[in-house]
Write an enzyme that holds these catalytic residues in place. Structure first.
Site, PDB file in Angstrom:
ATOM      1  N   MET A  33       4.906   5.076  -2.693  1.00  9.63           N
ATOM      2  CA  MET A  33       5.965   6.066  -2.446  1.00  9.63           C
ATOM      3  C   MET A  33       7.198   5.731  -3.289  1.00  9.63           C
ATOM      4  O   MET A  33       8.298   6.214  -3.005  1.00  9.63           O
ATOM      5  CB  MET A  33       6.314   6.106  -0.965  1.00  9.63           C
ATOM      6  N   GLY A  34       7.016   4.893  -4.304  1.00 12.09           N
ATOM      7  CA  GLY A  34       8.130   4.589  -5.205  1.00 12.09           C
ATOM      8  C   GLY A  34       9.088   3.563  -4.621  1.00 12.09           C
ATOM      9  O   GLY A  34       8.737   2.838  -3.697  1.00 12.09           O
TER      10      GLY A  34
ATOM     11  N   GLY B 146      -1.890  -2.772   0.097  1.00 15.77           N
ATOM     12  CA  GLY B 146      -1.304  -4.041   0.528  1.00 15.77           C
ATOM     13  C   GLY B 146      -1.639  -4.353   1.989  1.00 15.77           C
ATOM     14  O   GLY B 146      -1.595  -3.461   2.842  1.00 15.77           O
ATOM     15  N   GLN B 147      -1.940  -5.615   2.240  1.00 15.56           N
ATOM     16  CA  GLN B 147      -2.241  -6.045   3.616  1.00 15.56           C
ATOM     17  C   GLN B 147      -1.047  -5.851   4.551  1.00 15.56           C
ATOM     18  O   GLN B 147      -1.191  -5.801   5.764  1.00 15.56           O
ATOM     19  CB  GLN B 147      -2.668  -7.515   3.622  1.00 15.56           C
ATOM     20  N   LYS B 148       0.151  -5.734   3.960  1.00 17.01           N
ATOM     21  CA  LYS B 148       1.337  -5.548   4.808  1.00 17.01           C
ATOM     22  C   LYS B 148       1.141  -4.348   5.740  1.00 17.01           C
ATOM     23  O   LYS B 148       1.506  -4.399   6.906  1.00 17.01           O
ATOM     24  CB  LYS B 148       2.594  -5.358   3.973  1.00 17.01           C
ATOM     25  N   ASP B 149       0.543  -3.279   5.197  1.00 18.21           N
ATOM     26  CA  ASP B 149       0.261  -2.092   6.015  1.00 18.21           C
ATOM     27  C   ASP B 149      -1.185  -2.197   6.490  1.00 18.21           C
ATOM     28  O   ASP B 149      -2.054  -1.447   6.041  1.00 18.21           O
ATOM     29  CB  ASP B 149       0.513  -0.838   5.181  1.00 18.21           C
TER      30      ASP B 149
ATOM     31  N   HIS C  27       4.586  -3.922  -4.917  1.00 17.45           N
ATOM     32  CA  HIS C  27       3.844  -2.892  -5.649  1.00 17.45           C
ATOM     33  C   HIS C  27       3.286  -3.471  -6.963  1.00 17.45           C
ATOM     34  O   HIS C  27       2.134  -3.227  -7.316  1.00 17.45           O
ATOM     35  CB  HIS C  27       4.758  -1.709  -5.994  1.00 17.45           C
TER      36      HIS C  27
HETATM   37  P1  AMP Z   1       4.566   2.146  -0.117  1.00 11.59           P
HETATM   38  O1  AMP Z   1       5.245   2.526  -1.386  1.00 11.59           O
HETATM   39  O2  AMP Z   1       5.447   1.477   0.884  1.00 11.59           O
HETATM   40  O3  AMP Z   1       3.725   3.273   0.464  1.00 11.59           O
HETATM   41  O4  AMP Z   1       3.515   1.033  -0.516  1.00 11.59           O
HETATM   42  C1  AMP Z   1       2.538   1.248  -1.503  1.00 11.59           C
HETATM   43  C2  AMP Z   1       1.526   0.132  -1.432  1.00 11.59           C
HETATM   44  O5  AMP Z   1       2.190  -1.116  -1.663  1.00 11.59           O
HETATM   45  C3  AMP Z   1       0.848   0.025  -0.052  1.00 11.59           C
HETATM   46  O6  AMP Z   1      -0.524  -0.257  -0.241  1.00 11.59           O
HETATM   47  C4  AMP Z   1       1.571  -1.128   0.579  1.00 11.59           C
HETATM   48  O7  AMP Z   1       0.809  -1.817   1.540  1.00 11.59           O
HETATM   49  C5  AMP Z   1       1.831  -2.016  -0.640  1.00 11.59           C
HETATM   50  N1  AMP Z   1       2.920  -2.956  -0.364  1.00 11.59           N
HETATM   51  C6  AMP Z   1       4.127  -2.676   0.186  1.00 11.59           C
HETATM   52  N2  AMP Z   1       4.845  -3.808   0.360  1.00 11.59           N
HETATM   53  C7  AMP Z   1       4.060  -4.828  -0.087  1.00 11.59           C
HETATM   54  C8  AMP Z   1       4.225  -6.239  -0.170  1.00 11.59           C
HETATM   55  N3  AMP Z   1       5.328  -6.839   0.239  1.00 11.59           N
HETATM   56  N4  AMP Z   1       3.218  -6.964  -0.688  1.00 11.59           N
HETATM   57  C9  AMP Z   1       2.063  -6.370  -1.106  1.00 11.59           C
HETATM   58  N5  AMP Z   1       1.842  -5.046  -1.054  1.00 11.59           N
HETATM   59  C10 AMP Z   1       2.834  -4.279  -0.552  1.00 11.59           C
END
Ligand code: AMP
Length: 277
Positions: free
Chosen positions: A28-29, A146-149, A35
């Site tokens: 989502m940027g 990412g495992q975070k989600d 990322h």
């Molecule tokens: P988002 O932009 O928040 O939707 O995240 C995009 C991708 O990046 C998703 O697969 C998240 O799980 C991953 N992501 C977000 N934060 C982290 C992090 N700290 N470490 C690794 N992957 C991440």
């Protein structure tokens, strides 16, 4: 780096590369090193890496932060160029949901109704919709999350199996700041005091891991400990702090190989999540 905003255009482009291994990193940027870590893993295993930036409205509830979600598109483009990403897909809402149509999906699995799904009841349907649409457009061979989600990763795994898609899911490690805070686009919302409070998530995960290593196996006790530890931080409000079976997020009584610690905490108005096996 090629930039596409239209579905038709990216599909025409990708048609030339049918024999290549296509890696896809949806985001989502407001890009950060978390990322970038996914992108680096994708680049190692694929011939062509596609990153999408799309703030998906269907995964935000009306009271959530869709409008104020950080948008840093020029900086993001620069970062992706510097990191030699092949393709950036930057669609509009109308491209993803033409005439407001959403992909047809079967009922989502039980684990989407608990934890994040309980607090954000429409969230995972929105995630499943956008990711199914992206998979249909891009037809990637490999996808990187990412495992975070963590719950999101389980959902994507379910989606791939449900539709029998020929896609390899890579669940990539959580990238943290040196102080332990998991990187997140939402960290930008935190003021300096709140940032200090946010340390409590990782500190709690670390402490619980230590207790488990020392031999504590009683999950009730560990969960009570987590609750108290997080509550000791005045700005933190616990949404959940729990230990679950990592395959389906069902409750467990005793720690075993399948256990996963999951935490969601509100620091002021910002909701942060973290987890650890
Ligand atoms: P988002 O932009 O928040 O939707 O995240 C995009 C991708 O990046 C998703 O697969 C998240 O799980 C991953 N992501 C977000 N934060 C982290 C992090 N700290 N470490 C690794 N992957 C991440």
């Amino acid at each position: 780096m090629k930039i596409f905003t239209q579905t038709q255009a990216i599909q025409t482009y990708l048609n030339q590369y049918k024999t290549l291994r296509i890696g896809f990193v949806p985001t989502m940027g407001a890009l950060h090193n978390g990322h970038l870590s996914l992108i680096k893993i994708a680049q190692k295993c694929c011939d062509l890496t596609i990153v999408s930036i799309f703030v998906n409205p269907t995964q935000f509830a009306p009271h959530e932060d869709l409008d104020k979600y950080p948008r840093t598109i020029e900086a993001d483009k620069k970062l992706l160029e510097e990191n030699k990403v092949d393709v950036l897909f930057l669609p509009t809402v109308e491209e993803i949901y033409p005439n407001k149509e959403k992909p047809n999906l079967p009922a989502l699995p039980k684990f989407t109704k608990i934890l994040e799904g309980e607090i954000r009841p429409t969230h995972f349907l929105g995630v499943a919709q956008v990711i199914k649409r992206f998979f249909d457009i891009i037809k990637p061979n490999d996808v990187f999350f990412g495992q975070k989600d963590y719950q999101q990763c389980l959902l994507i795994d379910w989606l791939i199996h449900q539709f029998k898609l020929p896609i390899n899911l890579h669940i990539c490690p959580i990238i943290r700041e040196p102080n332990g805070i998991a990187l997140s686009s939402r960290n930008q919302y935190l003021n300096p005091n709140e940032k200090k409070s946010a340390l409590i998530l990782n500190q709690t995960l670390q402490k619980i891991q230590k207790l488990i290593k020392k031999g504590e196996t009683d999950i009730k006790k560990l969960e009570n400990f987590m609750q108290k530890k997080i509550e000791s931080e005045p700005l933190a409000k616990v949404d959940y702090a729990t230990i679950r079976n990592k395959n389906d997020l069902t409750k467990q009584k005793l720690i075993n190989q399948e256990s996963l610690i999951l935490i969601a905490v509100k620091i002021g108005t910002t909701r942060l999540i973290d987890n650890q096996k």
